[in-house]
Write an enzyme that holds these catalytic residues in place. Structure first.
Site, PDB file in Angstrom:
ATOM      1  N   GLU A  80      34.407  29.910  56.602  1.00 34.12           N
ATOM      2  CA  GLU A  80      33.852  31.005  56.555  1.00 34.12           C
ATOM      3  C   GLU A  80      32.637  30.776  55.833  1.00 34.12           C
ATOM      4  O   GLU A  80      32.532  30.101  54.674  1.00 34.12           O
ATOM      5  CB  GLU A  80      33.972  32.462  56.479  1.00 34.12           C
ATOM      6  CG  GLU A  80      35.202  32.407  57.613  1.00 34.12           C
ATOM      7  CD  GLU A  80      35.946  34.269  57.762  1.00 34.12           C
ATOM      8  OE1 GLU A  80      35.965  34.683  59.281  1.00 34.12           O
ATOM      9  OE2 GLU A  80      36.168  34.875  56.883  1.00 34.12           O
ATOM     10  N   CYS A  98      26.463  32.568  50.903  1.00 28.64           N
ATOM     11  CA  CYS A  98      27.805  32.196  50.505  1.00 28.64           C
ATOM     12  C   CYS A  98      28.626  30.974  50.639  1.00 28.64           C
ATOM     13  O   CYS A  98      29.069  31.196  52.258  1.00 28.64           O
ATOM     14  CB  CYS A  98      29.141  33.432  49.997  1.00 28.64           C
ATOM     15  SG  CYS A  98      30.581  33.184  50.085  1.00 28.64           S
ATOM     16  N   CYS A 105      43.126  28.833  50.548  1.00 34.52           N
ATOM     17  CA  CYS A 105      43.339  29.064  49.172  1.00 34.52           C
ATOM     18  C   CYS A 105      44.850  28.996  48.903  1.00 34.52           C
ATOM     19  O   CYS A 105      45.694  29.748  49.211  1.00 34.52           O
ATOM     20  CB  CYS A 105      42.303  29.597  48.711  1.00 34.52           C
ATOM     21  SG  CYS A 105      42.273  29.909  46.858  1.00 34.52           S
ATOM     22  N   CYS A 109      45.950  35.233  45.196  1.00 30.38           N
ATOM     23  CA  CYS A 109      45.770  36.616  44.423  1.00 30.38           C
ATOM     24  C   CYS A 109      45.315  37.579  45.564  1.00 30.38           C
ATOM     25  O   CYS A 109      45.383  38.010  46.863  1.00 30.38           O
ATOM     26  CB  CYS A 109      43.888  36.815  43.854  1.00 30.38           C
ATOM     27  SG  CYS A 109      42.992  35.905  42.660  1.00 30.38           S
ATOM     28  N   CYS A 112      43.360  39.778  47.148  1.00 31.85           N
ATOM     29  CA  CYS A 112      41.965  37.953  48.243  1.00 31.85           C
ATOM     30  C   CYS A 112      42.845  38.012  49.918  1.00 31.85           C
ATOM     31  O   CYS A 112      43.626  38.176  49.639  1.00 31.85           O
ATOM     32  CB  CYS A 112      41.597  37.529  47.253  1.00 31.85           C
ATOM     33  SG  CYS A 112      41.012  36.769  48.209  1.00 31.85           S
ATOM     34  N   CYS A 322      33.229  40.264  49.382  1.00 30.15           N
ATOM     35  CA  CYS A 322      34.420  39.132  49.105  1.00 30.15           C
ATOM     36  C   CYS A 322      35.717  39.610  49.046  1.00 30.15           C
ATOM     37  O   CYS A 322      35.604  40.581  49.431  1.00 30.15           O
ATOM     38  CB  CYS A 322      34.116  39.262  47.284  1.00 30.15           C
ATOM     39  SG  CYS A 322      32.429  39.133  46.969  1.00 30.15           S
TER      40      CYS A 322
HETATM   41  N1  SAH Z   1      38.084  31.358  43.701  1.00 33.50           N
HETATM   42  C1  SAH Z   1      37.065  31.055  43.471  1.00 33.50           C
HETATM   43  C2  SAH Z   1      36.043  32.249  44.485  1.00 33.50           C
HETATM   44  C3  SAH Z   1      36.148  32.851  45.891  1.00 33.50           C
HETATM   45  S1  SAH Z   1      36.413  34.453  45.120  1.00 33.50           S
HETATM   46  C4  SAH Z   1      37.364  33.012  42.159  1.00 33.50           C
HETATM   47  O1  SAH Z   1      38.319  33.400  42.492  1.00 33.50           O
HETATM   48  O2  SAH Z   1      36.606  33.044  41.734  1.00 33.50           O
HETATM   49  C5  SAH Z   1      35.061  35.198  44.300  1.00 33.50           C
HETATM   50  C6  SAH Z   1      34.850  36.622  44.179  1.00 33.50           C
HETATM   51  O3  SAH Z   1      35.224  37.575  44.871  1.00 33.50           O
HETATM   52  C7  SAH Z   1      36.312  36.475  43.458  1.00 33.50           C
HETATM   53  O4  SAH Z   1      35.368  36.767  41.654  1.00 33.50           O
HETATM   54  C8  SAH Z   1      37.583  37.014  43.601  1.00 33.50           C
HETATM   55  O5  SAH Z   1      37.962  37.273  42.961  1.00 33.50           O
HETATM   56  C9  SAH Z   1      37.124  38.291  44.373  1.00 33.50           C
HETATM   57  N2  SAH Z   1      37.451  39.234  44.980  1.00 33.50           N
HETATM   58  C10 SAH Z   1      38.713  38.954  46.039  1.00 33.50           C
HETATM   59  N3  SAH Z   1      39.054  38.981  47.058  1.00 33.50           N
HETATM   60  C11 SAH Z   1      38.064  40.429  47.049  1.00 33.50           C
HETATM   61  C12 SAH Z   1      37.835  42.282  47.640  1.00 33.50           C
HETATM   62  N4  SAH Z   1      39.013  42.313  48.646  1.00 33.50           N
HETATM   63  N5  SAH Z   1      37.513  43.031  47.206  1.00 33.50           N
HETATM   64  C13 SAH Z   1      36.454  42.329  45.784  1.00 33.50           C
HETATM   65  N6  SAH Z   1      36.436  40.774  45.318  1.00 33.50           N
HETATM   66  C14 SAH Z   1      37.264  40.457  45.823  1.00 33.50           C
END
Ligand code: SAH
Length: 332
Positions: A80, A98, A105, A109, A112, A322
């Site tokens: 995306e 973005c 990935c 996390c 996410c 995000c």
């Molecule tokens: N893998 C990289 C970049 C992608 S995520 C990283 O972890 O930095 C971009 C940002 O969005 C990261 O800080 C991630 O932790 C955050 N993020 C992921 N899922 C989210 C969610 N459900 N709500 C808010 N932020 C989120």
């Protein structure tokens, strides 16, 4: 390729100029080329590798593209890309794009959506550049964040090659691109001396080691102190301040104790903390804090001298904020 197909060498320059400078993404519109050459190129050297399989626009104008770069070994190659138009007068003139760096990935996390299916493959440089070309076609870009699906430092050679094109040929200057990573210390130390042109954002999410092991599983066992000292090295080497991203999970990362310890860890460091209230993803055990709780966290940090911002994500309604990016084609 142009010569092979009966054209002249300078035709390749024409194509390059049309694509990179004028944003033309269809040979048929390149009137500087003969019709037979246009047809031959369309057939033999497609300009775009991917296919747009879905597009959704949320009420605030944020557009999400689902681009399929082709399945490999039975796994979808869909990622995306999100185009976020300028929010207010006086802000940047163009949109923020973005982009994704990997298909899926490996970091996983738990808050996410992107990592739920694990990693399928790395994106190639041209597939990353293509997201910019398609994004630009939706409206001028003034900034970009590599914060879509994937962990950019785990596909760094390709991300870096793509960003060279973005800086040199698409005119997104240094500092206009931010790369967001969980912050592998050894990789940051390797990359910093090469003076990359992008801004660095590190997803920290908590000041407590045991909790970070859970929230950022791929960093298990890597002490936060190591991440911070690699970030200090980055700042000393590149002269650019680092932003720390911090997802606010209600009752989990937004307590006064978190604010106190985070401020303690970042004291005397020149940096910004970007607080990101959690964007709900389906089947999640986490919740978004109230706006009062977000305010409290913000104040607790700023009162302690930490520069903080709050990112109320846009595109939440369209599933493009995000953490909401997900490889739908695969998820069904
Ligand atoms: N893998 C990289 C970049 C992608 S995520 C990283 O972890 O930095 C971009 C940002 O969005 C990261 O800080 C991630 O932790 C955050 N993020 C992921 N899922 C989210 C969610 N459900 N709500 C808010 N932020 C989120």
């Amino acid at each position: 390729m142009c010569v092979e197909l009966g054209g002249k060498a300078f035709h390749a320059k024409v194509v390059r100029g049309e694509v990179l400078e004028r944003g033309v993404l269809d040979y048929a519109k390149m009137t500087g080329l003969s019709k037979p050459l246009r047809d031959a190129l369309t057939e033999r050297a497609p300009l775009l590798a991917g296919t747009e399989v879905a597009r959704s626009t949320s009420r605030d104008g944020t557009t999400k593209l689902l681009i399929d770069f082709g399945a490999v070994e039975g796994r979808s190659g869909a990622v995306e890309t999100v185009h976020i138009p300028p929010r207010e007068l006086g802000g940047p003139k163009g949109a923020t794009l973005c982009v994704s760096s990997q298909v899926g990935c490996a970091v996983r996390c738990p808050f996410c959506a992107s990592g739920k299916l694990g990693l399928a493959r790395n994106l190639e440089p041209h597939e990353i550049v293509e997201q910019y070309l398609r994004g630009r076609a939706l409206g001028n870009l003034s900034r970009s964040v590599v914060m879509g699906i994937g962990e950019p430092l785990l596909n760094f050679p390709n991300v870096s090659a793509a960003l060279d094109v973005v800086h040199d040929d698409l005119g997104l200057g240094a500092r206009k691109v931010t790369v967001s990573t969980v912050g592998f210390p050894d990789r940051l130390r390797q990359i910093a001396p090469r003076k990359p042109r992008f801004q660095l954002a590190i997803s920290l999410h908590t000041p407590f080691d045991e909790q970070r092991d859970e929230l950022v599983p791929a960093m298990k066992g890597v002490p936060i102190d190591d991440v911070l000292s690699a970030a200090d090295f980055w700042f000393e080497t590149t002269g650019r301040e680092v932003t720390y991203e911090y997802v606010l999970l209600a009752g989990v990362t937004d307590t006064p104790e978190h604010a106190r310890r985070l401020a303690e860890r970042l004291r005397r460091r020149r940096c910004t903390v970007n607080l990101i209230p959690f964007n709900p993803v389906s089947d999640s055990e986490f919740a978004r804090p109230s706006s009062d709780a977000v305010d409290r966290m913000f104040r607790a940090l700023t009162e302690r001298g930490i520069v903080a911002t709050v990112r109320w994500s846009r595109g939440v309604g369209g599933g493009a904020a995000c953490g909401q990016l997900r490889i739908r084609a695969n998820a069904r």
